[in-house]
Each structure stands twice: as C-alpha cells, then as structure tokens.
Design a protein around this motif. Structure first.
Motif, mmCIF file in Angstrom:
data_model
loop_
_atom_site.group_PDB
_atom_site.id
_atom_site.type_symbol
_atom_site.label_atom_id
_atom_site.label_comp_id
_atom_site.label_asym_id
_atom_site.label_seq_id
_atom_site.Cartn_x
_atom_site.Cartn_y
_atom_site.Cartn_z
ATOM 1 N N MET A 52 50.648 36.336 44.774
ATOM 2 C CA MET A 52 51.014 37.294 43.727
ATOM 3 C C MET A 52 52.464 37.732 43.853
ATOM 4 S SD MET A 52 47.754 39.809 43.086
ATOM 5 C CE MET A 52 48.538 40.494 41.621
ATOM 6 N N GLY A 53 52.857 38.214 45.038
ATOM 7 C CA GLY A 53 54.208 38.707 45.216
ATOM 8 C C GLY A 53 54.208 40.012 45.983
ATOM 9 N N SER A 54 55.328 40.737 45.907
ATOM 10 C CA SER A 54 55.513 41.971 46.677
ATOM 11 C C SER A 54 55.881 43.118 45.749
ATOM 12 C CB SER A 54 56.617 41.792 47.721
ATOM 13 O OG SER A 54 56.318 40.740 48.609
ATOM 14 N N SER A 55 55.221 44.267 45.953
ATOM 15 C CA SER A 55 55.535 45.459 45.169
ATOM 16 C C SER A 55 54.920 46.663 45.861
ATOM 17 C CB SER A 55 55.025 45.315 43.734
ATOM 18 O OG SER A 55 55.526 46.356 42.911
ATOM 19 N N LEU A 56 54.953 47.802 45.171
ATOM 20 C CA LEU A 56 54.405 49.041 45.707
ATOM 21 C C LEU A 56 52.980 49.242 45.215
ATOM 22 C CD1 LEU A 56 57.497 51.351 45.089
ATOM 23 C CD2 LEU A 56 56.630 50.655 47.334
ATOM 24 N N VAL A 57 52.066 49.538 46.154
ATOM 25 C CA VAL A 57 50.729 49.970 45.766
ATOM 26 C C VAL A 57 50.725 51.490 45.695
ATOM 27 C CG1 VAL A 57 49.619 47.924 46.712
ATOM 28 C CG2 VAL A 57 49.864 49.958 48.145
ATOM 29 N N ALA A 58 49.636 52.063 45.159
ATOM 30 C CA ALA A 58 49.675 53.477 44.787
ATOM 31 C C ALA A 58 49.180 54.423 45.862
ATOM 32 C CB ALA A 58 48.874 53.701 43.503
ATOM 33 N N GLY A 59 48.079 54.094 46.568
ATOM 34 C CA GLY A 59 47.528 55.067 47.500
ATOM 35 C C GLY A 59 46.478 54.453 48.401
ATOM 36 N N TYR A 60 46.312 55.038 49.580
ATOM 37 C CA TYR A 60 45.363 54.520 50.559
ATOM 38 C C TYR A 60 44.255 55.531 50.832
ATOM 39 C CZ TYR A 60 48.972 51.042 51.676
ATOM 40 O OH TYR A 60 49.903 50.037 51.624
ATOM 41 N N GLY A 75 34.895 49.415 46.205
ATOM 42 C CA GLY A 75 35.455 48.106 46.468
ATOM 43 C C GLY A 75 36.939 48.056 46.740
ATOM 44 N N ARG A 76 37.604 49.196 46.754
ATOM 45 C CA ARG A 76 39.030 49.202 47.077
ATOM 46 C C ARG A 76 39.336 50.441 47.918
ATOM 47 N NH1 ARG A 76 42.099 50.969 41.428
ATOM 48 N NH2 ARG A 76 41.078 52.972 41.182
ATOM 49 N N PRO A 77 40.350 50.326 48.776
ATOM 50 C CA PRO A 77 40.693 51.485 49.618
ATOM 51 C C PRO A 77 41.563 52.479 48.861
ATOM 52 C CG PRO A 77 42.048 49.605 50.186
ATOM 53 C CD PRO A 77 41.105 49.144 49.122
ATOM 54 N N GLY A 78 40.942 53.412 48.169
ATOM 55 C CA GLY A 78 41.698 54.382 47.375
ATOM 56 C C GLY A 78 42.297 53.719 46.155
ATOM 57 N N TYR A 79 43.619 53.845 46.017
ATOM 58 C CA TYR A 79 44.333 53.181 44.921
ATOM 59 C C TYR A 79 45.200 52.072 45.504
ATOM 60 C CZ TYR A 79 42.882 57.033 41.901
ATOM 61 O OH TYR A 79 42.142 57.942 41.187
ATOM 62 N N GLY A 80 44.611 51.242 46.357
ATOM 63 C CA GLY A 80 45.352 50.192 47.034
ATOM 64 C C GLY A 80 45.593 48.987 46.160
ATOM 65 N N TRP A 81 45.962 49.229 44.892
ATOM 66 C CA TRP A 81 46.375 48.190 43.963
ATOM 67 C C TRP A 81 47.809 48.467 43.544
ATOM 68 C CZ3 TRP A 81 41.610 48.518 40.137
ATOM 69 C CH2 TRP A 81 40.483 48.001 40.776
ATOM 70 N N TYR A 82 48.391 47.506 42.845
ATOM 71 C CA TYR A 82 49.736 47.686 42.294
ATOM 72 C C TYR A 82 49.612 48.427 40.954
ATOM 73 C CZ TYR A 82 50.685 43.932 45.634
ATOM 74 O OH TYR A 82 50.784 43.171 46.774
ATOM 75 N N VAL A 389 41.541 61.500 45.332
ATOM 76 C CA VAL A 389 40.966 60.282 45.876
ATOM 77 C C VAL A 389 41.641 59.874 47.180
ATOM 78 C CG1 VAL A 389 40.624 57.811 45.442
ATOM 79 C CG2 VAL A 389 40.233 59.467 43.605
ATOM 80 N N CYS A 390 42.972 59.981 47.238
ATOM 81 C CA CYS A 390 43.741 59.372 48.322
ATOM 82 C C CYS A 390 44.384 60.405 49.245
ATOM 83 C CB CYS A 390 44.848 58.481 47.748
ATOM 84 S SG CYS A 390 44.226 57.089 46.800
ATOM 85 N N PRO A 391 44.119 60.321 50.554
ATOM 86 C CA PRO A 391 44.826 61.193 51.490
ATOM 87 C C PRO A 391 46.258 60.746 51.762
ATOM 88 C CG PRO A 391 43.321 59.761 52.666
ATOM 89 C CD PRO A 391 43.072 59.519 51.209
ATOM 90 N N HIS A 392 46.627 59.563 51.287
ATOM 91 C CA HIS A 392 47.991 59.054 51.465
ATOM 92 C C HIS A 392 48.409 58.386 50.157
ATOM 93 C CE1 HIS A 392 50.934 56.234 53.833
ATOM 94 N NE2 HIS A 392 51.548 57.191 53.183
ATOM 95 N N GLN A 393 49.314 59.047 49.409
ATOM 96 C CA GLN A 393 49.683 58.610 48.062
ATOM 97 C C GLN A 393 51.177 58.346 47.996
ATOM 98 O OE1 GLN A 393 47.384 58.183 45.756
ATOM 99 N NE2 GLN A 393 48.407 58.079 43.777
ATOM 100 N N CYS A 394 51.559 57.243 47.364
ATOM 101 C CA CYS A 394 52.957 56.825 47.369
ATOM 102 C C CYS A 394 53.860 57.853 46.717
ATOM 103 C CB CYS A 394 53.094 55.463 46.677
ATOM 104 S SG CYS A 394 54.738 54.730 46.828
ATOM 105 N N TRP A 395 53.540 58.263 45.491
ATOM 106 C CA TRP A 395 54.488 59.158 44.832
ATOM 107 C C TRP A 395 54.418 60.587 45.355
ATOM 108 C CZ3 TRP A 395 52.568 58.225 39.135
ATOM 109 C CH2 TRP A 395 51.293 58.745 38.963
ATOM 110 N N SER A 396 53.377 60.912 46.109
ATOM 111 C CA SER A 396 53.379 62.194 46.822
ATOM 112 C C SER A 396 54.418 62.168 47.938
ATOM 113 C CB SER A 396 51.996 62.483 47.396
ATOM 114 O OG SER A 396 51.036 62.623 46.369
ATOM 115 N N GLU A 397 54.537 61.029 48.616
ATOM 116 C CA GLU A 397 55.568 60.877 49.641
ATOM 117 C C GLU A 397 56.966 60.879 49.020
ATOM 118 O OE1 GLU A 397 54.845 60.970 52.727
ATOM 119 O OE2 GLU A 397 52.861 60.101 53.049
ATOM 120 N N THR A 398 57.142 60.107 47.945
ATOM 121 C CA THR A 398 58.487 59.978 47.369
ATOM 122 C C THR A 398 58.944 61.264 46.698
ATOM 123 O OG1 THR A 398 57.658 59.038 45.272
ATOM 124 C CG2 THR A 398 58.250 57.493 47.037
#
Length: 619
Positions: A52-60, A75-82, A389-398
């Motif tokens: 597929m490639g490389s990008s940012l996923v949303a949350g774990y 079936g997925r770990p939080g929002y561990g999709w792109y 849903v996610c205890p670790h979220q990308c845009w919460s960090e950013t």
C-alpha cells in the motif's frame, strides 16, 4: 527478536527523532517533558503497509467489540487505519517540526488512492479497503499540499503532483451545486460532525473555512508554476471569506452561549438558506485560518475562554449551558484535544495569548493522566476521564505541537519566498527559551531567547549554509516601553503595535551568519496564564483569564470563576511598574516583582461569574 535489541533500536530511533526535529526547551520542565512525549507519540503513527505505502494512521487501542458492543468483533486496534482528515490535520504539525519527508510520503499516499472524481478518501484500511464518505478530506489535502510547498520549495514535486491537486480543486468546485460559492456536505459527505444532534447542515462553516484556506494555498502553488487560474482561486477565497463574515455571522445567540447580544458564527447553513443556531467550537477553524473579522473572532474566543466551553482539561464542542449538552456525547458535549488545539491556534492568531497557552497546556498535560505518555482521543465534558475509542490519538498528540510551534513560537515558514516569520508570544514569567532546529527547506536555524533585567537577547544561528530573510515580531508584556534594538551591535529600525495585553516589536533582517539581537525595554505588566492540573475524576469548573488589555495607565483583566468562590491569579511586573490602586481584587506580594490577586466571585444565578479587575499603574 531479542527484547534488549528492540529497546536499543527504539532508544536510538527516539534520539534521532529528537535530534532532527524542532524541540522547544523552556524554563518549565512540565512543558519540556510533555512536548517531547507528544513528539515521540506523533512519530509512532507513521506506518508502512506492504503493498500500500506509508502514511499516518489515526489512533491506537485494543481490538474489541465495536461501537458499544453493536459489532460482534471490531477487528482493528482503535483507529489503526489511514484516515484522510486525521493525517491532513496532523501533517501540518509534522511540517512545523521539520519532518518534510514524511509529509511528502503522506501526500503521495493520498494521491495514490485519489478517486477518479478527484475526491480524497476518508478511510483506507491496512487491508486495502477504501471509502470516500467525508467532504473535508479533499480541501484539507490541498491545504496540506500548499503548506508542504511553502516549507520545502519542492518545485519538482509540485509540478509532478499538480494534476492530482487540480483534480482535487476541481472536485471541490463541483460540489457547489447551487452556485452560492459554498461547497456542500449534502451528497458529498460529512465534514467534522458525522452524526448526532449537530449533523445535517447543507454547507458548514468548518468545511468552507478549510476550502477557503485551500484556495489561498492553491493560488500560491498556481503562481509558482504559472497556472493562469491563480487569480481565480484567490478571488473565490475572498468570496467565501465575505460569506463567512456576513452570512454565517448571526446577530445574537439563540441557543446556548453567554446571555449577551453580541452575535456568533453559525456552524452550518441549511438547504433552505437558514442557518443553525447552536454555538459551537467549530468557528475556531476559520479564525485560526485568518478568515474572520477580528471583533467577531474576539466575541467567539471570549466565549471559548470561559467555563461554558472550557474545562480544566480542554474545550467542549458546545457549551454546558446548551440544551443539547451531554458530557459523553461524541459530537455534542465531550472534550477533544483536537478542539482544544483549534481553539489555542485561534487564540494565538487573534492575540489571546494567555488563554491560548492555557489551552495548549490542557492538551500537553494529558499524557500524565490516563494512557501514560500519550494523549487521549476524547475526554468527558464534565468529569476528567476518557470518553473515546483511542487512548493514543494522532491529532491529539499533534495538537500539543502545532499550537506550541505556530502559536506560542509564532513560526510561519515561507521557504518558497526565501523568508520565515517568527513571532514568539511567551508567558510573561519565562525568561529563556531555545528552539532548534527550525527548518526552512535545506536551511536550519537555532533560535534562543534570554531576558536579564531590562535587556532581552535573541540569537539566530544558521546550521546550514545560505541566507534567509527573518521577519521577527516578538511580544512583550503590556505597557512595555522600547528603548532600542541592536543587531550585532548596530541599531536596527523597528516598529511596534499593541495586541490585547501585549506590546509587539516588528523588525526584519537577513540571516547569513550568527545574528544577535538585543532589545532594551522598561516597564511592562502581565497576568500569568492559569494552567489547571486536574486529577482523574475532578469536575470541569475552574478559574479562567478571559482577556486582558492595557488602556491609559490601567491594566484591566476580565476573569471568571465559579459563583460563590474565591480564586487566586498572579501578576508579574518585570521592569518597574508601581500599582496605585486595584479594583475588584485584593493584592499581595508573592515574590520578586510577582503579586497575587485574590478575587471574589460572588454568588449569582448562574454557575459562573465574570469579574473585571482594574490595576491603576504608574511607571
């Protein structure tokens, strides 16, 4: 694999990340630690999927039964999709701290999976299933592309990617089916709000704020490659800006909000031409993007700074006085670090630096409370506990990093124009700061600040060859008087202006070697930001600095607290003010040039009450 080798590899990776990324070091250890945790946490979201490639996923998170048990297996770990919009908002922070290479890969990932219509996906699973049910991912892709070009001056990439960017631009234009200059959610997709009580607008303020900013970036990119539509893009941006400030501005609150007849920005327009009456945090986005009139923005930001919207851990999407308010409501009552970051960015944009820092620290402090080291996706709107849903979220960090860099540091990189703007708006108590490396294309710079008595010294040290135009606009406490500015010992011309409770000095110069700027001042007065430190389970109400201003010889602070309580605020006068009189507060010495304001908030018929404290001064 050997666990010790994994640990060593991770330690080496993190050290390399900190070495090549913009790190801000201050006198505040809590800030310093939280900033590094957010930087490390953000980096973990860049994922490569073979094929597929490389990008940012949303949350774990963990895999579990989904959506309150409605799905037998999530079936997925939080929002561990792109995710489209998640990666685009988060990518802005990666640009800020200098990871241009990853942002380029993120943009290429969006281009790879762009729909034939030009639309950008909302979600792409790591197994290759992709859907396109969001309206905002496409204008945000254009915005991120424009910011990447500004930071990198990567003209070769722009020429190669321009067909995809143009397809995205043309798609957005095509969604304005009623030709009112507003791109639409109807039959296109959700914007920010995906469901619940706020869902259903035909065209939203948030979406069109993103679109107007995307058009501005489109115009800059088009100019760089001689696309004749550059003027058309900017003209359309101006049309939308006019609609935001006139059509979306409503004369008075109808639902929720403080009981004052000042007006508000509606968050949505219905298909029949009417506008939604709920007051929300969503206008913070066009305020941050520079699309709103200052007086109207101030009205919204004064609302957000108070307890109706602000908790001790961040900002709600709607006020707690709204009939729709539900503390656990995903889209109608909870606190998102994303909303808090938007608010902080808007406050720094409009000169509300005190409240902006408080909201920045709301996000930064989150790493200490729940998923230790990381920032939650969503928090309860009334009690300090997780609600998402996610205890670790990308845009919460950013949204720790972006307000710190763009807001507090005031960094605006224009490598394509050979210049950067740096406008530090620091808490009045800080007397030092280091930021390195600030990256503008291939040029890197170390920036330092130090205040000793009446002399403030800034250094600008290039760490790569080349020259760069520096537009510098540091802010100082209200009432500061400037005696002179000296660049490497030579007098430097400057101008000054006042924003809310700050005095700002403006100058510019070419940096082609290490430059030292000394600014000599006297006087100055400023209230310290209130930074709550909530414990899990605490309630939301607290003490807030709404706004401050310096008029005549008086420093005036609009403060808020729970009715029937007494709160303390701290005032610093670093260089020689004398207070003759204080109205609506007791005052006590609290240290060297530091004073404690003891403010009573009397019982009232409302949960919170505002008090205006006036300090008459003499220089």
């Amino acid at each position: 694999r050997d666990p010790m080798n994994i640990l060593i590899s991770e330690a080496d990776h993190t050290a390399g990340l900190f070495g090549r990324s913009l790190v801000i070091t201050t006198p505040n250890d809590t800030f310093n630690d939280g900033y590094l945790w957010a930087l490390s946490g953000t980096d973990k979201f860049f994922v490569t999927t073979p094929g597929m490639g490389s990008s940012l996923v949303a949350g774990y998170a963990t895999t579990k039964r989904g959506w309150d048990g409605e799905h037998q297996v999530n079936g997925r770990p939080g929002y561990g999709w792109y995710f489209g919009r998640d990666g685009e908002w988060s990518g802005l922070a990666l640009l800020d701290y200098g990871d241009l290479e990853k942002v380029k890969q993120v943009l290429e990932f969006y281009g790879k999976y762009q729909d034939l219509s030009g639309k950008i996906y909302h979600e792409a699973t790591t197994s290759g299933v992709i859907h396109y049910d969001a309206a905002d991912a496409t204008p945000l892709y254009i915005l991120l592309a424009g910011r990447y070009f500004r930071y990198s001056n990567d003209t070769a990439w722009l020429r190669q990617s321009w067909p995809q960017i143009r397809k995205a631009i043309d798609f957005c234009f095509s969604t304005d089916t009623d030709h009112d200059h507003l791109i639409e959610n109807t039959n296109v997709g959700h914007g920010w709000v995906e469901g619940g009580e706020l869902y259903g607008s035909h065209a939203t303020l948030y979406l069109n704020g993103c679109w107007a900013a995307a058009l501005e970036e489109s115009s800059h990119m088009a100019k760089s490659i001689n696309d004749p539509d550059q003027n058309r893009f900017m003209a359309e941006r101006n049309e939308i800006m006019n609609l935001i400030n006139h059509d979306f501005w409503r004369p008075a609150p109808a639902l929720g909000g403080p009981a004052m007849n000042l007006g508000f920005y509606s968050y949505g327009k219905n298909k029949d031409g009417s506008f939604r009456n709920e007051i929300t945090v969503l206008p913070a986005v066009p305020i941050y993007l520079g699309l709103t009139e200052s007086a109207k923005a101030k009205t919204m930001l004064d609302m957000y700074a108070g307890n109706t919207f602000s908790t001790n851990w961040g900002v709600r999407i709607i006020g707690d006085d709204s009939p729709l308010f539900k503390p656990t409501g995903y889209h109608y009552g909870s606190v998102w670090p994303l909303f808090t970051g938007w608010t902080a960015l808007a406050e720094y944009r409009e000169g509300n630096y005190n409240s902006g820092f408080s909201h920045l620290m709301n996000n930064l402090n989150g790493y200490r409370s729940f998923a230790r080291g990381y920032v939650e996706e969503v928090l309860n709107g009334a009690i300090y506990k997780p609600s998402g849903v996610c205890p670790h979220q990308c845009w919460s960090e950013t949204m720790v990093l972006q307000p710190a860099i763009e807001g507090m540091l005031g960094l605006d990189v224009r490598t394509n124009e050979g210049r950067i703007r740096l406008a530090p708006r620091l808490p009045v108590s800080w007397d030092s700061l280091t930021a390195e490396p600030i990256r503008a294309g291939s040029q890197h710079m170390k920036f330092t600040y130090k205040r000793q008595g009446s002399v403030t010294t800034y250094t600008f040290e290039p760490t790569a060859p080349g020259s760069l135009k520096i537009e510098f606009a540091p802010s100082f406490p209200a009432g500061t008087v400037f005696s002179g500015a000296f660049l490497n010992g030579t007098p430097l011309p400057f101008t000054t202006f006042r924003t809310k409770d700050q005095e700002t000095l403006v100058c510019q110069f070419i940096m082609d070697q290490k430059m030292t700027l000394e600014i000599k001042t006297r006087a100055g007065i400023g209230i310290l930001p209130v930074v709550p430190d909530p414990f899990p389970g605490d309630s939301a109400a607290g003490y807030r600095v709404i706004s401050c201003r310096y008029a005549g010889n008086s420093y005036i602070a609009d403060l808020e607290g729970p009715a029937g309580t007494t709160g303390d605020f701290y005032l610093l006068m670093p260089n020689g003010f004398i207070i003759n009189k204080v109205v609506n507060s007791d005052i006590f010495m609290a240290g060297n040039n530091l004073f404690r304001l003891h403010v009573k908030f009397p019982p009232a018929g409302t949960p919170y009450i505002r008090r205006t404290v006036t300090m008459e001064t003499m220089k």
